[in-house]
Scaffold this active site. Structure first.
Site, short mmCIF file in Angstrom:
data_model
loop_
_atom_site.label_atom_id
_atom_site.label_comp_id
_atom_site.label_asym_id
_atom_site.label_seq_id
_atom_site.Cartn_x
_atom_site.Cartn_y
_atom_site.Cartn_z
N ASN A 49 0.86 -1.18 0.00
CA ASN A 49 0.00 0.00 0.00
C ASN A 49 0.91 1.24 0.00
O ASN A 49 1.51 1.58 1.02
CB ASN A 49 -0.88 -0.04 1.26
CG ASN A 49 -1.79 1.16 1.37
OD1 ASN A 49 -1.74 2.08 0.55
ND2 ASN A 49 -2.63 1.17 2.39
N ARG A 94 -10.79 16.27 7.57
CA ARG A 94 -11.55 16.62 6.36
C ARG A 94 -12.93 17.16 6.73
O ARG A 94 -13.56 16.65 7.67
CB ARG A 94 -11.74 15.39 5.47
CG ARG A 94 -10.44 14.84 4.94
CD ARG A 94 -10.66 13.58 4.13
NE ARG A 94 -9.62 12.61 4.45
CZ ARG A 94 -9.67 11.32 4.14
NH1 ARG A 94 -10.70 10.84 3.48
NH2 ARG A 94 -8.70 10.51 4.47
N HIS A 106 -13.04 3.34 0.50
CA HIS A 106 -12.93 2.32 1.57
C HIS A 106 -13.63 1.01 1.16
O HIS A 106 -14.04 0.23 2.01
CB HIS A 106 -13.61 2.78 2.88
CG HIS A 106 -12.87 3.84 3.63
ND1 HIS A 106 -13.54 4.83 4.32
CD2 HIS A 106 -11.56 4.06 3.83
CE1 HIS A 106 -12.67 5.63 4.90
NE2 HIS A 106 -11.45 5.17 4.63
N ARG A 160 -2.75 -2.05 -3.30
CA ARG A 160 -3.92 -1.23 -3.05
C ARG A 160 -3.88 -0.04 -4.02
O ARG A 160 -2.86 0.63 -4.14
CB ARG A 160 -3.90 -0.70 -1.62
CG ARG A 160 -5.07 0.20 -1.38
CD ARG A 160 -4.90 1.03 -0.15
NE ARG A 160 -6.06 1.85 0.03
CZ ARG A 160 -6.06 2.97 0.73
NH1 ARG A 160 -4.95 3.38 1.30
NH2 ARG A 160 -7.16 3.66 0.85
N GLU A 202 -8.11 -4.95 5.46
CA GLU A 202 -8.04 -4.68 4.02
C GLU A 202 -6.91 -5.45 3.36
O GLU A 202 -7.04 -5.91 2.23
CB GLU A 202 -7.85 -3.17 3.79
CG GLU A 202 -9.10 -2.37 4.14
CD GLU A 202 -8.82 -0.90 4.37
OE1 GLU A 202 -8.33 -0.57 5.48
OE2 GLU A 202 -9.10 -0.08 3.50
#
Ligand code: AMP
Length: 396
Positions: free
Chosen positions: A7, A241, A180, A91, A384
């Protein structure tokens, strides 16, 4: 088969090497501060001591080389030869409309990934650099790309269209994508196993709550909604965010605060969210601690977060016309007992209730709703990397 999962971020590279025979992690690690003066590799083999190496890591190719050296090292390595790695799973953040599932990486796929950079300039370039570096150093190993957006490609057209001229969708691919996806897919599959029902018969809300947070409606095993949009900035308020805001605010603050066009995305992504509201931190542990000590803005930030999550959940119950399972995952979802309480409070209309004793759990699979509750509320730690490894095996 042994599968290496990579990743790549703009200045970091995370990796895990899986033995897929028993799905165990043989080693995992992180290369940080790539391109900065002093970089760092942290390597953790499964049954040996952790190793940290600090040196200049000028680019991702060097980072991939350091990772391989660590995996092969005679003292803290876990393999003897690169040929033991059967496949690499990468990823990739944004697959736009091009990828509705994971794919084996070919030259054609690389070309399409590069096309996607235009709509994901922050996220895709480091992913592509990571893949290229890995291909260069492991030319004979098959590689697979797993996309954050792919799971949400089942969203209906009316859910992903913005109220903008249709030509903007045609010309610039402006639409909602959702993110996600690998996590939402993993936890929804695990949740169906947990409640021992076919996923095709379940209406699920999956809440991935971490530094970035998104909520999905998973109906009959398919994602029909995700709170993130064109980019991971949309949706619920997050660590740094802003989430959903009135779009006119953007031009207004650019004018008032003198923020130029090339800095505004950075501002909305890094200076807002619960950090901006609380003025304390983007980390929920710090905010919870400050709120417990009486900091009003910290308490407000937590209230805003829980309220926005509830509102999205309610709207997704409407979208699915039903609800059987709620899943909490991500750093906050898996660990914050109080945030789970706040989000699930006063939701009994939807059959959502929490048993305080059962909710006293962190980081492991658990049911936290009362026995015989109408809606099962679960904690399911996400994985993940394992999902990426499983996809990789099935494609190679
Ligand atoms: P992630 O991005 O999934 O790694 O999640 C990171 C977030 O999870 C941070 O805001 C952490 O503060 C939060 N988190 C981790 N552990 C806890 C905890 N025990 N209580 C509250 N928040 C936590």
């Amino acid at each position: 088969m042994k599968v290496l999962v990579i990743n790549c971020g703009s200045s970091s590279l995370k990796y895990q090497l899986f033995n897929m025979k028993n799905k165990s992690v043989m080693a995992k690690g992180l290369v940080e501060r790539i391109g900065l003066e002093v970089g760092m590799l942290k390597h953790q083999p499964a049954d040996k001591d952790k190793v940290e190496i600090s040196e200049n890591i000028p680019n991702h190719r060097v980072a991939v080389k350091m990772m391989l050296d660590a995996l092969l090292d005679k003292d803290h390595g876990v393999i003897k030869d690169v040929s033991e790695i059967g496949a690499v799973g990468h990823r990739v953040v944004h697959g736009a409309e091009k990828f509705s599932g994971s794919v084996k990486i070919t030259d054609e796929v690389m070309d399409v990934l590069k096309e996607c950079v235009e709509i994901a300039p922050l996220h895709n370039p480091p992913n592509i650099i990571g893949i290229e570096a890995a291909k260069e150093l492991m030319p004979d190993v098959p590689m697979v790309g797993v996309f954050d957006t792919a799971f949400h490609q089942t969203m209906p057209e009316y859910a992903y269209m913005y109220g903008l001229p249709y030509e903007l969708y045609e010309k610039y691919s402006i639409r909602r994508y959702g993110f996600h996806g690998t996590s939402h897919r993993f936890v929804s599959i695990e949740a169906a196993k947990f409640v021992n029902k076919p996923i095709e018969q379940l209406n699920m809300l999956t809440l991935h709550l971490g530094n970035g947070s998104s909520i999905s409606a998973v109906k009959n095993g398919k994602s029909i909604e995700n709170s993130m949009g064109f980019t991971p900035l949309e949706g619920i308020v997050m660590g740094t965010r802003c989430g959903n805001i009135d779009p006119t605010i953007v031009a207004y603050i650019m004018q008032k605060e003198n923020i130029p066009v090339d800095k505004i995305n950075d501002y909305l992504n890094k200076k807002c969210g619960v950090l901006g509201i609380s003025g304390v931190s983007s980390d929920f542990r710090d905010i919870e601690e400050a709120a417990n000590k009486g900091n009003k803005r910290a308490k407000l930030a937590l209230d805003v977060f829980a309220y926005q999550a509830k509102k999205i959940m309610g709207s997704y119950v409407a979208a699915m016309n039903g609800l059987d399972v709620v899943v909490f995952t991500g750093g906050i979802g898996e660990n914050s007992i109080t945030m789970r309480q706040s989000i699930c409070g006063n939701m009994d209309y939807f059959g959502i209730e929490i048993d305080d004793e059962k909710n006293n759990v962190r980081g492991k699979q658990a049911e936290i709703s009362p026995d015989n509750a109408k809606t099962k509320v679960l904690v399911i730690p996400t994985n993940e990397e394992l999902m990426i490894a499983l996809d990789t095996v099935s494609l190679v």
